[in-house]
Design an enzyme around this catalytic site. Structure first.
Site, PDB file in Angstrom:
ATOM      1  N   LYS A   1       0.823  -1.215   0.000  1.00  0.00           N
ATOM      2  CA  LYS A   1       0.000   0.000   0.000  1.00  0.00           C
ATOM      3  C   LYS A   1       0.855   1.262   0.000  1.00  0.00           C
ATOM      4  O   LYS A   1       0.471   2.271  -0.608  1.00  0.00           O
ATOM      5  CB  LYS A   1      -0.949   0.018   1.184  1.00  0.00           C
ATOM      6  CG  LYS A   1      -0.296   0.208   2.545  1.00  0.00           C
ATOM      7  CD  LYS A   1      -1.322   0.306   3.650  1.00  0.00           C
ATOM      8  CE  LYS A   1      -0.644   0.503   5.000  1.00  0.00           C
ATOM      9  NZ  LYS A   1       0.107   1.746   5.083  1.00  0.00           N
ATOM     10  N   THR A   2       2.019   1.235   0.653  1.00  0.00           N
ATOM     11  CA  THR A   2       2.875   2.423   0.685  1.00  0.00           C
ATOM     12  C   THR A   2       3.382   2.744  -0.715  1.00  0.00           C
ATOM     13  O   THR A   2       3.444   3.916  -1.110  1.00  0.00           O
ATOM     14  CB  THR A   2       4.057   2.211   1.649  1.00  0.00           C
ATOM     15  OG1 THR A   2       3.549   1.903   2.949  1.00  0.00           O
ATOM     16  CG2 THR A   2       4.909   3.466   1.741  1.00  0.00           C
TER      17      THR A   2
ATOM     18  N   ASP B   1      -3.911   7.494   4.600  1.00  0.00           N
ATOM     19  CA  ASP B   1      -3.281   6.190   4.846  1.00  0.00           C
ATOM     20  C   ASP B   1      -3.882   5.559   6.100  1.00  0.00           C
ATOM     21  O   ASP B   1      -4.448   6.253   6.951  1.00  0.00           O
ATOM     22  CB  ASP B   1      -1.774   6.391   5.021  1.00  0.00           C
ATOM     23  CG  ASP B   1      -1.012   5.080   5.086  1.00  0.00           C
ATOM     24  OD1 ASP B   1      -1.564   4.051   4.660  1.00  0.00           O
ATOM     25  OD2 ASP B   1       0.139   5.096   5.571  1.00  0.00           O
ATOM     26  N   GLU B   2      -3.744   4.239   6.256  1.00  0.00           N
ATOM     27  CA  GLU B   2      -4.263   3.506   7.427  1.00  0.00           C
ATOM     28  C   GLU B   2      -5.706   3.916   7.731  1.00  0.00           C
ATOM     29  O   GLU B   2      -6.076   4.176   8.877  1.00  0.00           O
ATOM     30  CB  GLU B   2      -3.365   3.752   8.649  1.00  0.00           C
ATOM     31  CG  GLU B   2      -1.913   3.351   8.483  1.00  0.00           C
ATOM     32  CD  GLU B   2      -1.697   1.844   8.470  1.00  0.00           C
ATOM     33  OE1 GLU B   2      -2.695   1.106   8.570  1.00  0.00           O
ATOM     34  OE2 GLU B   2      -0.542   1.414   8.355  1.00  0.00           O
TER      35      GLU B   2
ATOM     36  N   GLN C   1      -7.734  -5.333   9.507  1.00  0.00           N
ATOM     37  CA  GLN C   1      -6.729  -4.933  10.492  1.00  0.00           C
ATOM     38  C   GLN C   1      -7.225  -3.795  11.382  1.00  0.00           C
ATOM     39  O   GLN C   1      -6.430  -3.004  11.875  1.00  0.00           O
ATOM     40  CB  GLN C   1      -5.424  -4.538   9.786  1.00  0.00           C
ATOM     41  CG  GLN C   1      -4.792  -5.682   8.996  1.00  0.00           C
ATOM     42  CD  GLN C   1      -3.424  -5.348   8.445  1.00  0.00           C
ATOM     43  OE1 GLN C   1      -2.481  -5.090   9.181  1.00  0.00           O
ATOM     44  NE2 GLN C   1      -3.307  -5.346   7.129  1.00  0.00           N
TER      45      GLN C   1
ATOM     46  N   ARG D   1       2.454 -10.737  10.393  1.00  0.00           N
ATOM     47  CA  ARG D   1       3.723 -10.011  10.570  1.00  0.00           C
ATOM     48  C   ARG D   1       4.897 -10.878  10.127  1.00  0.00           C
ATOM     49  O   ARG D   1       5.995 -10.379   9.906  1.00  0.00           O
ATOM     50  CB  ARG D   1       3.945  -9.629  12.040  1.00  0.00           C
ATOM     51  CG  ARG D   1       2.941  -8.706  12.702  1.00  0.00           C
ATOM     52  CD  ARG D   1       2.619  -7.485  11.889  1.00  0.00           C
ATOM     53  NE  ARG D   1       1.440  -7.726  11.048  1.00  0.00           N
ATOM     54  CZ  ARG D   1       1.104  -6.975  10.003  1.00  0.00           C
ATOM     55  NH1 ARG D   1       1.871  -5.961   9.649  1.00  0.00           N
ATOM     56  NH2 ARG D   1       0.014  -7.231   9.303  1.00  0.00           N
TER      57      ARG D   1
END
Length: 791
Positions: free
Chosen positions: A136-137, A318-319, A349, A708
């Site tokens: 996504k970044t 973002d997020e 998430q 993770r």
């Protein structure tokens, strides 16, 4: 360091005290401390052997590719991204776009078709559902470069909202390195957190209130308000809990006058009003005020709002799954009327509901923006296929989500590994032994140990300390024994050994409903004139106290005296009930910090104390662990350290090797969620209930922890937790298609349930059909939805 209260005993007076008072406070020398630590392993092993009796003779104590209780393997490997439609997409690109994406590839930035579609979307609202490890970044940064380099948008018109200052800085650096973007253009982009952006706006409007950032200072303000408000001493309102509640109200844009008029809310309303009045009178605002003042200003100042809307014609968030209500309202205000809002997040998430994050914001985005385009980034570039697949099979059991199945690009034969230790002590020791045998090709920083709660990490932390392994404690604010609730009971033990310990006396006063500062002033003054073996007894002559308070002082002293000679765990049990009563007082604490959390912490203290035969030994061990913790906090942090952190803290990070501990019922899912679900039949024929929402967030936590891991994933499920049987987490069993059994032995299984109220049709979801998104009832032909069914 605790405050050193004046007063106490002279040397002569100390010699005249009974033997039980001669023991010093546990400030032991290094040699004795070392001896205590070296004995801990032997004591732990003895306890482990006692609890291991539940295991059958043939049960393996090593890691396995299946969780305990799963009898046969199921194919849970993730589907692969065999090919991508990017080449097909190339045919519709303009020459300028082709040049841009070609230059990206020269910089080794390769976008798949969905990522490229997200980058190319510029007009109107776009919701990008970015699964774990999906890049996504890269999408955010390349879209920004695309707007500037291809669409020739003025970079000063772009607003990029991130959730951390570090993320904003890193994104601007990455944008500056992309093709066609100069460093000057990158600097013109406005990138930052909600708070930094709106604080800058307030400063530009000459709002000069100072920021009240110190939590300790805020608690002092609340304490003064409580003291002046003369509330009933039987109502124990805790400053940190009140501040959390007030913050929650502000994030939902609830003012003091909006609260209901029942008795509990009237107290809170009064405290809330006084807190806000104090800040106004003294020229302060807290972090929540930054957003609230900005929101109110934009609503009341059409010209200011219009100016912002014209300045920032392209807004990116973002997020997005972590957005709270007031942040979302601010985004909507600035993005309108063009609504060129690019929101990136993952509804799988959402794990910060305690900070105001609302999963319904990302789930219902299309309702606020009817012409929303939704693009799913469903390729995981981080983890191996077995880990990606395992994550898929965990999270698919949540119903309130955007449906997606993550694909993998990294193949591996290394499946997630599962372990069933007897308890958390054995769990920690096993992991430490594996870490000590790490291959030379691995660095310490390659490893992460993730936990659900800090109480759950207590044994792990101690084992790392005992074995002197390098690990980072930077993400831990307090060691377990130094947390307020635990420290209060520990200091009761100190008074059992040394009744003249004034530091410990000060700590326990709140549990007697006595103001700490005023109470200690009286004790010190009286003890200077008339020293008593138990200085706490001076309070029985203090005219300020009511009779019930004096009675509690006498009763507490009796309990402390009776605990002399008991083992640490026996002493804790004898003192705990009276101590715990004050923690259960006050409806606000119970509404914010559930009783079960307090119980869990005190249960963990008992479990830790049972390793020791004498109170001085236990106190010495506690002091050594606490001292070691603060030594680590003060040391220069090396980058090559094991990462011990909560799942919440690990979100957004990745590690080659992950140990996820405590995957048992009562830990993950947490006991608070289990209590919410108890005796409830949750079926998705109505709006999602609070109970179901709680369990779904626990499952999201498990999913975040699993995803993770890049290369290796180890999951352990202690069979006993705090002395009670703890079944393997339902999240693990359900992922392998194994039915989870409730305490009453009824099967509670995932199922397709007919939506026709007159039909009882249902169908169990198994490994073969669980990725199907629609089902039709074979009995009546109505649509079915996913839900739960008790058999």
């Amino acid at each position: 360091m605790s405050r050193n209260w004046t007063g106490g005993f002279s040397d002569q007076e100390a010699e005249a005290l009974p033997a039980k008072s001669e023991l010093p406070r546990a400030e032991i020398n290094a040699a004795i401390a070392s001896q205590f630590l070296s004995n801990v392993k032997l004591i732990e092993q003895q306890n482990i052997r006692k609890e291991r009796n539940f295991k059958t003779a043939g049960e393996s104590m090593s890691y396995s590719s299946l969780p305990f209780g799963v009898k046969k393997s199921a194919n849970i490997e993730a589907p692969f991204l065999e090919h991508d439609q990017q080449k097909t997409l190339q045919s519709v690109l303009t020459p300028k776009e082709q040049t841009f994406f070609s230059e990206l590839e020269h910089k080794t930035i390769f976008l798949n078709s969905n990522q490229m579609e997200a980058v190319r979307h510029t007009e109107g609202p776009l919701l990008t559902i970015a699964g774990a490890g999906s890049g996504k970044t890269s999408v955010l940064t390349t879209r920004t470069a695309y707007l500037i380099g291809v669409k020739e948008i003025d970079p000063s018109q772009i607003l990029l909202i991130t959730f951390t200052k570090k993320a904003a800085e890193e994104m601007k650096q990455r944008i500056a390195s992309l093709p066609g973007i100069s460093s000057g253009e990158a600097k013109q982009i406005t990138a930052g957190t909600f708070h930094s952006f709106f604080l800058r706006m307030l400063r530009n409007l000459k709002i000069t209130d100072r920021i009240l950032s110190s939590e300790k200072y805020k608690q002092i303000i609340i304490k003064n308000i409580l003291r002046q408000s003369q509330l009933s001493p039987k109502k124990q309102y805790f400053p940190e809990v009140l501040l959390s509640l007030i913050s929650s109200y502000k994030l939902q844009m609830i003012k003091p006058e909006d609260l209901s008029e029942d008795a509990a809310d009237k107290d809170i309303q009064h405290i809330y009003e006084k807190y806000e009045a104090w800040k106004r009178q003294n020229g302060y605002m807290d972090f929540d005020d930054i957003l609230l003042k900005s929101y109110e200003l934009l609503l009341s100042s059409p010209n200011l709002l219009k100016m912002l809307q014209q300045r920032f014609t392209y807004v990116m968030a973002d997020e997005f799954q972590d957005t709270n209500p007031i942040q979302y309202e601010l985004l909507k205000l600035i993005a309108s009327p063009q609504n060129n809002l690019f929101a990136v997040g993952d509804d799988d998430q959402v794990i910060y509901s305690f900070n105001g994050a609302d999963s319904e914001i990302i789930l219902d985005f299309h309702k606020d923006f009817p012409n929303t385009r939704v693009i799913k980034l469903d390729t995981n570039y981080r983890s191996t296929s077995p880990i990606v697949g395992f994550g898929n099979h965990i999270i698919k059991h949540n119903s309130q989500r955007h449906s997606k199945t993550m694909k993998a690009v990294r193949r591996s034969r290394m499946e997630p590994q599962f372990y069933r230790p007897s308890n958390t002590e054995e769990e920690a020791e096993t992991i430490v032994n594996r870490l000590k045998d790490k291959p030379d090709t691995r660095s310490w920083s390659d490893y992460a140990i993730l936990f659900r709660t800090h109480s759950n990490a207590r044994a792990m932390f101690e084992q790392l300390i005992i074995h002197n392994l390098p690990f980072t404690a930077n993400n831990m604010k307090q060691v377990f024994y130094d947390q307020t609730i635990i420290k209060g009971l520990i200091d009761h033990l100190r008074l059992v050994m040394n009744p003249g310990d004034l530091d410990a006396t000060a700590t326990i006063l709140p549990s007697l409903y006595i103001n700490q500062e005023a109470g200690m002033r009286y004790i010190e003054m009286e003890n200077f004139v008339d020293p008593l073996p138990f200085p706490l007894l001076h309070l029985t002559t203090w005219n300020t106290l009511k009779d019930f308070q004096k009675g509690k002082v006498k009763k507490r002293v009796d309990l402390l005296q009776q605990a002399t000679g008991l083992s640490p765990v026996e002493a804790i049990r004898s003192l705990r009930k009276e101590y715990e009563n004050h923690l259960d007082t006050g409806t606000i604490e119970n509404a914010t910090v559930h009783k079960t959390t307090v119980k869990e912490m005190l249960d963990e203290l008992e479990f830790s104390a049972q390793r020791f035969h004498a109170i001085p030994d236990f106190l010495a061990f506690v002091d050594e662990i606490v001292n070691k913790f603060y030594e680590k906090k003060e040391q220069d942090s090396s980058e090559d350290q094991i990462n011990l952190m909560s799942i919440h803290q690990a979100k957004g990070l990745e590690f080659p090797v992950v140990f996820l501990i405590g995957a048992s019922e009562g830990i993950l899912p947490h006991v608070s969620a289990l209590n919410a679900m108890q005796d409830k039949e949750v079926v998705l024929k109505d709006k999602t209930s609070l109970e179901k929402a709680s369990m779904e967030e626990e499952r999201r936590l498990c999913y975040v922890g699993v995803t993770r891991a890049k290369d290796e994933l180890y999951i352990s499920s202690p069979a006993f937790h705090l002395g009670k049987n703890a079944p393997v987490s339902r999240f693990l069993l359900q992922a392998f298609g194994t039915t989870f059994y409730n305490k009453d032995n009824s099967q509670r299984t995932e199922a397709w349930i007919c939506m026709n109220k007159t039909c009882n049709g249902w169908m169990k979801i198994d490994v073969g059909n669980n990725f199907t998104e629609k089902q039709i009832c074979a009995i009546c032909g109505f649509e079915m939805q996913k839900g739960k069914k008790n058999l």
